[in-house]
Motif scaffolding. Structure first.
Motif: not given
Length: 145
Positions: A36, A38, A41-42, A46-50, A70, A72
């Motif tokens: 997870s 930044e 996400d980059t 996908l924002d909040g990728n976890h 996934y 989140h």
């Protein structure tokens, strides 16, 4: 420019079940992690990728798959791909004993879609539905018997 294939990524709904299936078939776990932040996400866009991930490799090191579950955002369930649909299709493995591989798959509730086919006396092969509906092709080289 040199290029090599590193791995094929597959999203699953239950990472532990998928890892159990593929390790029972003979793949080795190279590593597991939870990703997870930044950078994730980059990279993924996908924002909040976890996600929880596992990297698995065939014993001779010639191929790897990365499985991810996934956390989140919530995973979006989709219908399993049909063999004739465009897009990501299947993952294929050569096995030295198709009967043994099918017995392993059956222990995970995975059975051939239709049966075992003989391709020109070169390969015995079949597709099974693996964890999360993944199409998995298993093929035995009949010329090596």
């Amino acid at each position: 420019m040199a290029i090599t294939l590193d791995n094929v990524g597959i999203a699953v709904d239950d990472l532990d079940a998928a890892v159990a299936f593929f390790t029972d078939l003979g793949l080795n776990v190279v590593g597991r992690d939870e990703v997870s932040g930044e950078w994730a996400d980059t990279a993924v866009g996908l924002d909040g990728n976890h996600a929880k991930i596992a990297l698995l490799e065939v014993p001779d090191g010639s191929g790897r798959i990365e499985l991810f579950e996934y956390l989140h955002p919530d995973a979006i369930a989709t219908e399993p791909t049909l063999p004739h649909e465009n897009g990501m299709h299947r993952v294929a493995f050569r096995v030295d004993d198709l009967g043994e591989a099918l017995a392993v798959a059956a222990r995970h509730g995975c059975h051939p879609l239709r049966g075992v086919a003989n391709y020109q006396d070169v390969f015995a092969l079949t597709y099974v539905r693996g964890p999360s509906g993944i199409l998995v092709m298993l093929a035995e080289d009949l010329t090596k018997r």
